[in-house]
Structure formats: C-alpha cells, structure tokens
Design an enzyme around this catalytic site. Structure first.
Site, PDB file in Angstrom:
ATOM      1  N   HIS A  20       0.834  -1.207   0.000  1.00 34.04           N
ATOM      2  CA  HIS A  20       0.000   0.000   0.000  1.00 34.04           C
ATOM      3  C   HIS A  20       0.867   1.255   0.000  1.00 34.04           C
ATOM      4  O   HIS A  20       0.519   2.263  -0.607  1.00 34.04           O
ATOM      5  CB  HIS A  20      -0.932   0.017   1.226  1.00 34.04           C
ATOM      6  CG  HIS A  20      -1.971  -1.056   1.197  1.00 34.04           C
ATOM      7  ND1 HIS A  20      -3.316  -0.813   1.187  1.00 34.04           N
ATOM      8  CD2 HIS A  20      -1.842  -2.414   1.164  1.00 34.04           C
ATOM      9  CE1 HIS A  20      -3.984  -1.959   1.141  1.00 34.04           C
ATOM     10  NE2 HIS A  20      -3.097  -2.949   1.146  1.00 34.04           N
ATOM     11  N   ASP A 128      -6.111   5.393   2.583  1.00 34.97           N
ATOM     12  CA  ASP A 128      -6.310   3.982   2.271  1.00 34.97           C
ATOM     13  C   ASP A 128      -7.731   3.537   2.614  1.00 34.97           C
ATOM     14  O   ASP A 128      -8.341   4.035   3.552  1.00 34.97           O
ATOM     15  CB  ASP A 128      -5.309   3.151   3.079  1.00 34.97           C
ATOM     16  CG  ASP A 128      -5.066   1.813   2.442  1.00 34.97           C
ATOM     17  OD1 ASP A 128      -4.098   1.700   1.672  1.00 34.97           O
ATOM     18  OD2 ASP A 128      -5.866   0.882   2.697  1.00 34.97           O
ATOM     19  N   HIS A 372       2.233 -13.915  -6.902  1.00 36.89           N
ATOM     20  CA  HIS A 372       1.133 -14.214  -5.972  1.00 36.89           C
ATOM     21  C   HIS A 372      -0.094 -13.354  -6.300  1.00 36.89           C
ATOM     22  O   HIS A 372      -1.081 -13.401  -5.581  1.00 36.89           O
ATOM     23  CB  HIS A 372       1.594 -13.962  -4.541  1.00 36.89           C
ATOM     24  CG  HIS A 372       1.730 -12.504  -4.201  1.00 36.89           C
ATOM     25  ND1 HIS A 372       2.447 -11.624  -4.974  1.00 36.89           N
ATOM     26  CD2 HIS A 372       1.213 -11.758  -3.202  1.00 36.89           C
ATOM     27  CE1 HIS A 372       2.374 -10.408  -4.455  1.00 36.89           C
ATOM     28  NE2 HIS A 372       1.632 -10.465  -3.384  1.00 36.89           N
ATOM     29  N   GLU A 396      -7.802 -10.279  -2.179  1.00 40.52           N
ATOM     30  CA  GLU A 396      -8.435 -10.170  -3.506  1.00 40.52           C
ATOM     31  C   GLU A 396      -7.541 -10.741  -4.602  1.00 40.52           C
ATOM     32  O   GLU A 396      -7.837 -10.633  -5.783  1.00 40.52           O
ATOM     33  CB  GLU A 396      -8.860  -8.719  -3.737  1.00 40.52           C
ATOM     34  CG  GLU A 396      -7.993  -7.836  -4.593  1.00 40.52           C
ATOM     35  CD  GLU A 396      -6.572  -7.627  -4.069  1.00 40.52           C
ATOM     36  OE1 GLU A 396      -6.232  -8.047  -2.948  1.00 40.52           O
ATOM     37  OE2 GLU A 396      -5.768  -7.028  -4.822  1.00 40.52           O
TER      38      GLU A 396
HETATM   39  N1  UDP Z   1       8.458  -5.586  -4.095  1.00 45.87           N
HETATM   40  C1  UDP Z   1       9.787  -5.337  -4.411  1.00 45.87           C
HETATM   41  N2  UDP Z   1      10.708  -6.271  -4.038  1.00 45.87           N
HETATM   42  C2  UDP Z   1      10.392  -7.418  -3.393  1.00 45.87           C
HETATM   43  C3  UDP Z   1       9.038  -7.670  -3.083  1.00 45.87           C
HETATM   44  C4  UDP Z   1       8.090  -6.735  -3.459  1.00 45.87           C
HETATM   45  O1  UDP Z   1      10.118  -4.301  -5.002  1.00 45.87           O
HETATM   46  O2  UDP Z   1      11.285  -8.211  -3.099  1.00 45.87           O
HETATM   47  C5  UDP Z   1       7.439  -4.577  -4.461  1.00 45.87           C
HETATM   48  C6  UDP Z   1       6.704  -4.930  -5.731  1.00 45.87           C
HETATM   49  O3  UDP Z   1       7.365  -4.390  -6.852  1.00 45.87           O
HETATM   50  C7  UDP Z   1       5.333  -4.317  -5.485  1.00 45.87           C
HETATM   51  C8  UDP Z   1       5.162  -4.402  -3.979  1.00 45.87           C
HETATM   52  O4  UDP Z   1       6.455  -4.553  -3.433  1.00 45.87           O
HETATM   53  O5  UDP Z   1       5.331  -2.969  -5.897  1.00 45.87           O
HETATM   54  C9  UDP Z   1       4.312  -5.567  -3.522  1.00 45.87           C
HETATM   55  O6  UDP Z   1       2.976  -5.286  -3.721  1.00 45.87           O
HETATM   56  P1  UDP Z   1       1.933  -6.379  -4.195  1.00 45.87           P
HETATM   57  O7  UDP Z   1       0.607  -5.696  -4.317  1.00 45.87           O
HETATM   58  O8  UDP Z   1       2.401  -7.042  -5.414  1.00 45.87           O
HETATM   59  O9  UDP Z   1       1.912  -7.491  -3.090  1.00 45.87           O
HETATM   60  P2  UDP Z   1       1.876  -7.483  -1.473  1.00 45.87           P
HETATM   61  O10 UDP Z   1       3.273  -7.387  -1.043  1.00 45.87           O
HETATM   62  O11 UDP Z   1       1.047  -6.296  -1.063  1.00 45.87           O
HETATM   63  O12 UDP Z   1       1.257  -8.787  -1.156  1.00 45.87           O
END
Ligand code: UDP
Length: 489
Positions: A20, A128, A372, A396
């Site tokens: 977020h 948010d 994922h 989601e």
């Molecule tokens: N991200 C990154 N490096 C990592 C893991 C995640 O830069 O090793 C960034 C990714 O590019 C994205 C965010 O973290 O912008 C993760 O958001 P996402 O909605 O995909 O998944 P969440 O972590 O919220 O489950």
C-alpha cells in the site's frame, strides 16, 4: 489567490504495508510532478523506508514532505516498533487479526491527523480503504477524501458484486464454483477462494472493519485507482456507470520511476547490488529468464520452498527467485535442497530478502513472472509485458488471478484451490514445472507474450502526455482546483 496559481496540496495516508505504501508514494510523486505540494503521513519506521526516495524527489525539485505520527503498537497488542505488516512474523493464518490490530492502531491517529489538517489545510486527502476514520477527520474541515483500494477496477467490482448479490450462498459446497452475479465476463469463483471476505470465516472484527470501510467509501469524494483504462475498460465503466462511483484511473503509478536508482529502491533497500543484478540479466538472451516472487509479506514454509526449488530446476528455465525466509536458529537454510545453488550457478539467481523488482521485470531478459497476484506485482508484470504464472494466496488476489488468466488471457494458473487461511495449499513441483514451462516456451507462451507486450505498450502510453491515465489525473487535479476556487470565493 486564483485557482490557477494556487498550489494544490495533497495528503497521502497509506496503510502500513509495503503493497500500500509503495504505490501511495508513487502517487504522491505523480501529483508532485504536476506541480502539487504533497505530504505523506506515516509512522517513524515507515518514514525511514522512504527517506532516500523522498530525498531524491526533493533534489529533483519535487515538493514532497513526510509528516510522522507515533503509532500506538503496544496499545493495540502489537510488539513495540512493529509499524508495518512486513515486520509481522505470525503465520499467515493470523493475518486478518493482525490487519485488524493495525487498523485499530491507525484509527488512534485520527486526532493527530486532525491537528495536521487544521495546521496545513490540504485541499484533499488520499487515504487507504482500510482507514475509514480518515474520512471523518477530513470531513470535519470540509476536505474531500479520496479512497485508495490498492487494487484494480475488476477486483473492486467483483467484491462489490459478491457483497450485493451473495452468489456464494447459492452453491452447496465451499468448492462448488459460482458465477459472480452481474460482473461482466462470467467470472467463476468458489467460497474457498474468498474466505477472507465472506461469512464468519473472516472473523467478526475483520467483517466489521470491512463494513466501516465501505460506509466511509460511499461518503467519500471518489476513488483513485492504480490502473489504466485500456486494460479494463469494461470494469472501469461498470464501476462508474453501474455501481455509480466516481473514480479516476491514474496508473500504472510505478511508471513515475524512470531512473535505475528510483526503480531499484522502492519501499526497501534491495538485498542485492542493483548493478550485479543487471549484469547477471545482461548476460542472458531476451525472454529467457523467469522471475519468481510472492510479494512483500509472504513467507512460505521450508517444505514449499524446497518444492519450488525442485519445480524450477525441473522446468529447465533460467530464473531469479526472491525468498524472504531467514536462516533458522542454527544459521542454516533448511529450505534449500543441498547443493542446489551450486548446481544452478549461472542458471538461477536467488535473492534473499528484497529484490529490485521493477528493475528486474523491466529487463528484456525476463520473459515470465511467477506471482502471488498482489495488484502491484500484477500491474508491474502487465507493464513489463510478461506472461504470468498465477499463484494467489489471500485477499483479492484470487480476483486478480481471474483477471490475468480469464480476462487478459496472459497467464497460467498454478492451481491454487483455497485461500491460505485454509489447509491443503501445498503446490507440487510438477505443477510448478508445468506452469513455468507453459509461460516460457512453446506456441501458447509466444501467443501470451505477444498479448502481454501489447498491453505493456498501452500501459506505458497511458501515463504519457495525452494518455488515458495522464488525462484522468489532469481532470482530477483540475476538479480539485476548481473546488478550492469555489471555496475561496
Ligand atoms: N516488491 C519489491 N521487491 C520485493 C518484493 C516486493 O520491489 O522483493 C514490491 C513490488 O514491486 C510491489 C510491492 O512490493 O510494488 C508488492 O505489492 P503487491 O501488491 O504485489 O503485493 P503485497 O506485497 O502487497 O502482497
């Protein structure tokens, strides 16, 4: 002061999780690039994660500031200093309860936020979806609140259709598919995949939170969405015209990061030197590497990680695999088959910790993405023009999977049948091997890559001058200016 010369002042109040915060900071940058003054409201730890990014923005003349509010961790039962979902080490099953704690703690920031609103008088806040209290704080001062869901139109609409029409109640078992009523595209899901949102399985506190979030969303000024019109026109129209919401699509927000350093450090310092990573990728031919990452908060058990390793090896594809698991008490890595890294030298690169994801996905050597289905990652994959293996875990993400595989048709499912809250989600190496091969080699992969590349081009154009997202952001800024103008006269 007239509306033209007045510098618009925007507040951004992201939920305390990387998924977020990262897009919220990107959004702040996008507004600042259009001349707005932007202030990000967050806690001390989270502010430290973004200090380099903000510094870089300030050095290039962008007006971005961070205001820090103390987060009451201990008062809501979180460990001292635990200010980000990323720091939580409880099993994923407890995630909903942890989110509720974070939301309760954040709600205690209403009063200090009101002080800031009074003092700085912003023109608008972007808060948010999980912060319904932010609406009430802003409303006291007549300041409009925009909601940020962090996901796409498709998933917001899908969840709203589930809430409104309850198709899940019309099937007999948790595994029996039902069609999401009224959502264009005949989208089928099961109760097992939606357990984070439906019935008592989500937990009473979480269900109550969702009710409050929705109520405050309906009272808010509108919604900003990290997506672009061409990607999901049907669902953007559905949201506006059928569900009757006001919304602006302004993404992909990640595209405001143009330089290598900006792309490499989003939300965290990467655990690998960015040049080393680029050098590794430079030595590969186009579309020959699959990138494997499960977002910012997923921690698989050792057995599943081992299975992923075996599946990747069996696929015969080159890979970059991001693993968040730490060493065990004996300082061993019990999740890796013995000798695996040595055997894979030159062919597979494991990044332990945080990867410079945007930099990797943007490299021409990367030809596929095992994800994922967090929305940021999904949209980053779309923008990079790569087919995806979808491996959703919770929230989601199951809707996002449907969007990638059934609507965009640029993905292959790995075969998840249940949300991570339930048992039995172990994915076998054969399924991993098969899905990875399917997005990397053969006619189907070629076809999907062609489609993905076309979408990637559209994504990039959307945020360029005259593009759909660029124009929507212009419209939003103009509307907020006009609002301000009316208030002043
Ligand atoms: N991200 C990154 N490096 C990592 C893991 C995640 O830069 O090793 C960034 C990714 O590019 C994205 C965010 O973290 O912008 C993760 O958001 P996402 O909605 O995909 O998944 P969440 O972590 O919220 O489950």
């Amino acid at each position: 002061m007239d509306s033209e010369s007045h510098q618009l002042h925007m507040f951004f109040i992201p939920f305390l999780a990387p998924g977020h915060m990262i897009p919220a900071v990107d959004m702040a940058k996008m507004f600042a690039m259009r001349g707005a003054q932007t202030t990000i409201i967050t806690t001390p730890f989270n502010a430290s994660l973004f200090s380099n990014t903000i510094q870089r923005c300030n050095n290039s003349g962008l007006d971005i500031d961070i205001k820090v509010l103390q987060f009451p961790c201990v008062e809501v039962g979180l460990p001292e200093g635990c200010e980000n979902l990323d720091l939580i080490t409880t099993p994923k099953e407890a995630n909903r309860e942890v989110v509720v704690k974070f939301c309760k703690g954040a709600a205690m920031l209403q009063e200090p936020l009101e002080q800031l609103l009074q003092e700085l008088k912003p023109d608008c806040i972007v808060a948010d979806i999980f912060f319904p209290w932010a609406f009430y704080a802003a409303d006291k001062f007549g300041i409009p609140r925009l909601v940020f869901h962090g996901t796409c139109f498709f998933s917001i609409c899908g969840l709203e259709c589930i809430r409104l029409y309850e198709p899940q109640k019309k099937v007999e078992s948790d595994s029996e598919p039902f069609v999401v009523t009224n959502l264009p595209g005949d989208i089928k899901l099961t109760r097992n995949l939606l357990s984070d949102f439906i019935d008592q399985r989500a937990g009473a506190d979480f269900t109550q939170l969702l009710i409050e979030c929705r109520e405050s969303e309906l009272k808010s000024y509108g919604v900003v969405v990290n997506s672009f019109y061409e990607l999901e026109a049907t669902y953007a129209d559905f949201f506006r015209n059928v569900l009757g919401r006001k919304a602006w699509h302004i993404g992909p927000v990640s595209q405001c990061n143009r330089g290598t350093a900006e792309k490499a450090e989003r939300g965290n310092k990467a655990s690998i030197d960015e040049q080393e990573c680029l050098k590794w990728l430079d030595s590969k031919t186009p579309n020959s590497v699959v990138y494997v990452s499960f977002g910012s908060v997923t921690n698989f058990a050792a057995a599943q990680l081992k299975e992923i390793a075996m599946g990747l090896e069996a696929s015969g594809q080159q890979f970059i695999w991001v693993v968040r698991k730490k060493k065990n008490k004996e300082e061993n890595e019990d999740w890796l088959p013995e000798g695996f890294e040595k055997k894979m030298e030159g062919k597979g690169l494991i990044i332990r910790g945080w990867a410079p994801q945007m930099l990797i996905l943007d490299h021409e050597a990367v030809g596929g993405f095992v994800t994922h289905c967090g929305w940021n990652s999904t949209l980053e994959g779309v923008t990079a023009g790569v087919p995806m293996v979808t491996w959703p875990l919770s929230a989601e993400q199951f809707f996002n999977e449907k969007f990638v595989t059934d609507v965009l048709k640029i993905g292959i499912v790995v075969g998840i049948q249940q949300s991570v809250k339930m048992l039995g989600n172990f994915v076998k190496r054969e399924a991993i091997q098969k899905a990875v091969k399917e997005i990397m080699v053969g006619d189907r992969a070629h076809e999907m890559r062609k489609k993905a590349k076309a979408l990637g081009e559209m994504a990039k154009m959307a945020v360029e001058k005259g593009g759909s997202s660029y124009t929507d952001l212009d419209d939003l800024i103009a509307e907020l200016r006009l609002r301000r103008h009316s208030a002043l006269n």
